[in-house]
Design a protein around this motif. Structure first.
Motif, PDB file in Angstrom:
ATOM      1  N   GLY A 281       0.770  -1.401  -0.046  1.00 22.39           N
ATOM      2  CA  GLY A 281       0.022   0.105  -0.051  1.00 22.39           C
ATOM      3  C   GLY A 281       0.822   1.230  -0.086  1.00 22.39           C
ATOM      4  N   ILE A 282       2.081   1.212   0.420  1.00 26.47           N
ATOM      5  CA  ILE A 282       2.901   2.262   0.164  1.00 26.47           C
ATOM      6  C   ILE A 282       3.003   2.840  -1.129  1.00 26.47           C
ATOM      7  CG2 ILE A 282       5.425   3.265   0.188  1.00 26.47           C
ATOM      8  CD1 ILE A 282       4.028   2.896   3.156  1.00 26.47           C
ATOM      9  N   ASN A 283       2.753   4.174  -1.716  1.00 22.10           N
ATOM     10  CA  ASN A 283       2.800   4.491  -2.656  1.00 22.10           C
ATOM     11  C   ASN A 283       3.106   6.121  -2.777  1.00 22.10           C
ATOM     12  OD1 ASN A 283      -0.007   6.309  -3.134  1.00 22.10           O
ATOM     13  ND2 ASN A 283      -0.326   4.825  -1.535  1.00 22.10           N
ATOM     14  N   GLY A 284       3.693   6.647  -3.949  1.00 17.80           N
ATOM     15  CA  GLY A 284       4.062   8.036  -4.094  1.00 17.80           C
ATOM     16  C   GLY A 284       4.617   8.308  -5.560  1.00 17.80           C
ATOM     17  N   ASP A 285       5.086   9.644  -5.610  1.00 15.04           N
ATOM     18  CA  ASP A 285       5.382   9.950  -7.157  1.00 15.04           C
ATOM     19  C   ASP A 285       6.933   9.708  -6.863  1.00 15.04           C
ATOM     20  OD1 ASP A 285       2.868  10.367  -7.878  1.00 15.04           O
ATOM     21  OD2 ASP A 285       3.096  12.386  -7.432  1.00 15.04           O
ATOM     22  N   VAL A 286       7.614   9.262  -7.929  1.00 18.14           N
ATOM     23  CA  VAL A 286       9.153   8.994  -8.155  1.00 18.14           C
ATOM     24  C   VAL A 286       9.305  10.042  -9.488  1.00 18.14           C
ATOM     25  CG1 VAL A 286      11.006   7.835  -8.252  1.00 18.14           C
ATOM     26  CG2 VAL A 286       9.155   7.192  -6.748  1.00 18.14           C
ATOM     27  N   ASP A 287      10.297  10.855  -9.372  1.00 14.90           N
ATOM     28  CA  ASP A 287      10.780  11.580 -10.638  1.00 14.90           C
ATOM     29  C   ASP A 287      12.235  10.942 -10.965  1.00 14.90           C
ATOM     30  OD1 ASP A 287      11.951  13.337 -12.471  1.00 14.90           O
ATOM     31  OD2 ASP A 287      11.720  15.123 -11.044  1.00 14.90           O
ATOM     32  N   PHE A 288      11.948  10.291 -12.189  1.00 14.25           N
ATOM     33  CA  PHE A 288      13.308   9.436 -12.868  1.00 14.25           C
ATOM     34  C   PHE A 288      14.090  10.455 -13.250  1.00 14.25           C
ATOM     35  CE2 PHE A 288      10.144   6.306 -11.822  1.00 14.25           C
ATOM     36  CZ  PHE A 288      10.761   5.257 -11.351  1.00 14.25           C
ATOM     37  N   SER A 289      13.859  11.472 -13.553  1.00 16.32           N
ATOM     38  CA  SER A 289      14.911  12.613 -14.442  1.00 16.32           C
ATOM     39  C   SER A 289      16.371  12.551 -13.934  1.00 16.32           C
ATOM     40  CB  SER A 289      14.429  14.021 -14.410  1.00 16.32           C
ATOM     41  OG  SER A 289      14.391  14.684 -13.022  1.00 16.32           O
ATOM     42  N   GLU A 290      16.488  12.100 -12.589  1.00  9.37           N
ATOM     43  CA  GLU A 290      17.900  11.992 -12.079  1.00  9.37           C
ATOM     44  C   GLU A 290      18.780  11.002 -12.665  1.00  9.37           C
ATOM     45  OE1 GLU A 290      18.242  10.161  -7.801  1.00  9.37           O
ATOM     46  OE2 GLU A 290      16.349  11.214  -7.732  1.00  9.37           O
ATOM     47  N   TYR A 291      18.016   9.871 -13.156  1.00 10.83           N
ATOM     48  CA  TYR A 291      18.551   8.619 -13.632  1.00 10.83           C
ATOM     49  C   TYR A 291      19.125   8.738 -15.091  1.00 10.83           C
ATOM     50  CZ  TYR A 291      16.825   6.345  -9.387  1.00 10.83           C
ATOM     51  OH  TYR A 291      16.631   6.268  -7.955  1.00 10.83           O
ATOM     52  N   LEU A 292      18.344   9.831 -15.669  1.00 10.26           N
ATOM     53  CA  LEU A 292      18.795   9.820 -16.990  1.00 10.26           C
ATOM     54  C   LEU A 292      20.160  10.018 -17.795  1.00 10.26           C
ATOM     55  CD1 LEU A 292      15.533  11.820 -18.163  1.00 10.26           C
ATOM     56  CD2 LEU A 292      15.679   9.360 -18.030  1.00 10.26           C
ATOM     57  N   SER A 293      20.708  10.574 -16.840  1.00  7.61           N
ATOM     58  CA  SER A 293      22.537  11.000 -17.137  1.00  7.61           C
ATOM     59  C   SER A 293      23.147   9.967 -16.276  1.00  7.61           C
ATOM     60  CB  SER A 293      22.873  12.164 -16.807  1.00  7.61           C
ATOM     61  OG  SER A 293      21.818  13.086 -17.580  1.00  7.61           O
ATOM     62  N   THR A 294      22.864   8.701 -15.841  1.00  6.40           N
ATOM     63  CA  THR A 294      23.748   8.051 -15.031  1.00  6.40           C
ATOM     64  C   THR A 294      24.233   6.808 -15.483  1.00  6.40           C
ATOM     65  OG1 THR A 294      21.766   6.838 -14.392  1.00  6.40           O
ATOM     66  CG2 THR A 294      21.976   8.371 -13.092  1.00  6.40           C
TER      67      THR A 294
ATOM     68  N   PRO B  23      24.591   4.533 -20.090  1.00  5.24           N
ATOM     69  CA  PRO B  23      23.911   4.339 -21.178  1.00  5.24           C
ATOM     70  C   PRO B  23      22.788   3.614 -21.297  1.00  5.24           C
ATOM     71  CG  PRO B  23      26.124   2.951 -20.966  1.00  5.24           C
ATOM     72  CD  PRO B  23      25.888   3.743 -19.734  1.00  5.24           C
ATOM     73  N   VAL B  24      22.424   2.962 -20.464  1.00  6.13           N
ATOM     74  CA  VAL B  24      21.229   2.125 -20.495  1.00  6.13           C
ATOM     75  C   VAL B  24      19.973   2.962 -20.261  1.00  6.13           C
ATOM     76  CG1 VAL B  24      21.190   1.368 -18.001  1.00  6.13           C
ATOM     77  CG2 VAL B  24      20.081  -0.160 -19.509  1.00  6.13           C
ATOM     78  N   PHE B  25      20.226   4.192 -19.474  1.00 12.68           N
ATOM     79  CA  PHE B  25      18.954   5.280 -19.262  1.00 12.68           C
ATOM     80  C   PHE B  25      19.162   6.349 -20.211  1.00 12.68           C
ATOM     81  CE2 PHE B  25      20.088   3.451 -14.996  1.00 12.68           C
ATOM     82  CZ  PHE B  25      18.621   2.929 -14.776  1.00 12.68           C
ATOM     83  N   GLU B  26      19.862   6.361 -21.280  1.00 12.09           N
ATOM     84  CA  GLU B  26      19.693   7.054 -22.275  1.00 12.09           C
ATOM     85  C   GLU B  26      18.524   7.229 -23.120  1.00 12.09           C
ATOM     86  OE1 GLU B  26      21.754   9.753 -23.898  1.00 12.09           O
ATOM     87  OE2 GLU B  26      22.963   9.670 -22.124  1.00 12.09           O
ATOM     88  N   PRO B  27      18.188   6.094 -23.666  1.00 15.72           N
ATOM     89  CA  PRO B  27      17.003   6.234 -24.421  1.00 15.72           C
ATOM     90  C   PRO B  27      15.814   6.701 -23.422  1.00 15.72           C
ATOM     91  CG  PRO B  27      17.765   4.117 -24.450  1.00 15.72           C
ATOM     92  CD  PRO B  27      18.650   4.785 -23.752  1.00 15.72           C
ATOM     93  N   LEU B  28      15.760   6.636 -22.257  1.00 17.69           N
ATOM     94  CA  LEU B  28      14.753   7.172 -21.581  1.00 17.69           C
ATOM     95  C   LEU B  28      14.334   8.573 -21.391  1.00 17.69           C
ATOM     96  CD1 LEU B  28      15.065   4.330 -20.377  1.00 17.69           C
ATOM     97  CD2 LEU B  28      14.365   5.292 -18.181  1.00 17.69           C
ATOM     98  N   LYS B  29      15.573   9.507 -21.940  1.00 13.26           N
ATOM     99  CA  LYS B  29      15.368  10.726 -22.161  1.00 13.26           C
ATOM    100  C   LYS B  29      14.382  11.094 -23.101  1.00 13.26           C
ATOM    101  CE  LYS B  29      20.103  11.873 -21.000  1.00 13.26           C
ATOM    102  NZ  LYS B  29      21.410  12.549 -21.535  1.00 13.26           N
ATOM    103  N   GLU B  30      13.948  10.250 -24.303  1.00 11.29           N
ATOM    104  CA  GLU B  30      12.976  10.588 -25.055  1.00 11.29           C
ATOM    105  C   GLU B  30      11.840   9.979 -24.335  1.00 11.29           C
ATOM    106  OE1 GLU B  30      10.714   8.629 -28.842  1.00 11.29           O
ATOM    107  OE2 GLU B  30      13.196   8.619 -28.932  1.00 11.29           O
ATOM    108  N   ILE B  31      10.667  11.094 -24.228  1.00 16.30           N
ATOM    109  CA  ILE B  31       9.679  10.945 -23.204  1.00 16.30           C
ATOM    110  C   ILE B  31       8.508   9.935 -23.749  1.00 16.30           C
ATOM    111  CG2 ILE B  31       7.929  12.659 -24.260  1.00 16.30           C
ATOM    112  CD1 ILE B  31       8.698  12.286 -20.578  1.00 16.30           C
ATOM    113  N   THR B  32       8.708   9.529 -25.132  1.00 18.16           N
ATOM    114  CA  THR B  32       7.548   8.575 -25.345  1.00 18.16           C
ATOM    115  C   THR B  32       8.225   7.428 -25.104  1.00 18.16           C
ATOM    116  OG1 THR B  32       8.717   8.513 -27.795  1.00 18.16           O
ATOM    117  CG2 THR B  32       6.501   9.985 -27.378  1.00 18.16           C
ATOM    118  N   PHE B  33       9.423   7.054 -25.001  1.00 21.98           N
ATOM    119  CA  PHE B  33       9.935   5.702 -24.640  1.00 21.98           C
ATOM    120  C   PHE B  33      10.083   5.628 -23.140  1.00 21.98           C
ATOM    121  CE2 PHE B  33      13.618   2.961 -23.379  1.00 21.98           C
ATOM    122  CZ  PHE B  33      13.197   1.752 -24.134  1.00 21.98           C
ATOM    123  N   PHE B  34      10.282   6.823 -22.469  1.00 16.96           N
ATOM    124  CA  PHE B  34       9.925   6.785 -21.185  1.00 16.96           C
ATOM    125  C   PHE B  34       8.654   6.205 -20.598  1.00 16.96           C
ATOM    126  CE2 PHE B  34       8.869   8.799 -17.267  1.00 16.96           C
ATOM    127  CZ  PHE B  34       9.728   8.399 -16.379  1.00 16.96           C
TER     128      PHE B  34
END
Length: 107
Positions: A22-35, A37-48
């Motif tokens: 039941g624990i829930n909340g919002d997580v902003d993943f923008s901090e991972y986008l530059s961490t 190469p596997v996160f590079e494609p996530l920069k494109e919002i449609t892929f994200f």
């Protein structure tokens, strides 16, 4: 360990995440986008926005994922900052037995 059971994409790089307890909340993943190469494609919002739940955590079609315990801790930390004391352990109440006076037992 708690598993993610539901995700909902919100604005930007934010997902609302619900765990099996039941624990829930919002997580902003923008901090991972530059961490890495596997996160590079996530920069494109449609892929994200193509994230799904696999193995109890959020993952993307290219294999990117983040450990569920990391996300759980982020949500707990964010909520405790908003509402201090919400996740603090509740006091336990101990009942003690009535102790008889040793002199009264000597008869």
């Amino acid at each position: 360990m708690n598993d993610i059971v539901r995700i909902t994409c919100k604005e930007g790089y934010i997902y609302h995440i619900i765990f099996d307890n039941g624990i829930n909340g919002d997580v902003d993943f923008s901090e991972y986008l530059s961490t890495g190469p596997v996160f590079e494609p996530l920069k494109e919002i449609t892929f994200f926005r193509k994230a799904s739940i696999e193995g109890g955590t959020i993952s993307w079609p290219n294999g990117a994922d983040i450990a569920p315990e990391t996300l759980y801790d982020k949500i707990i930390q964010a909520q405790s900052n908003i509402n201090p004391g919400r996740f603090l352990p509740q006091p336990s109440y101990h009942f003690r037995e009535e102790i008889q006076d040793p002199l009264s037992l000597q008869g």
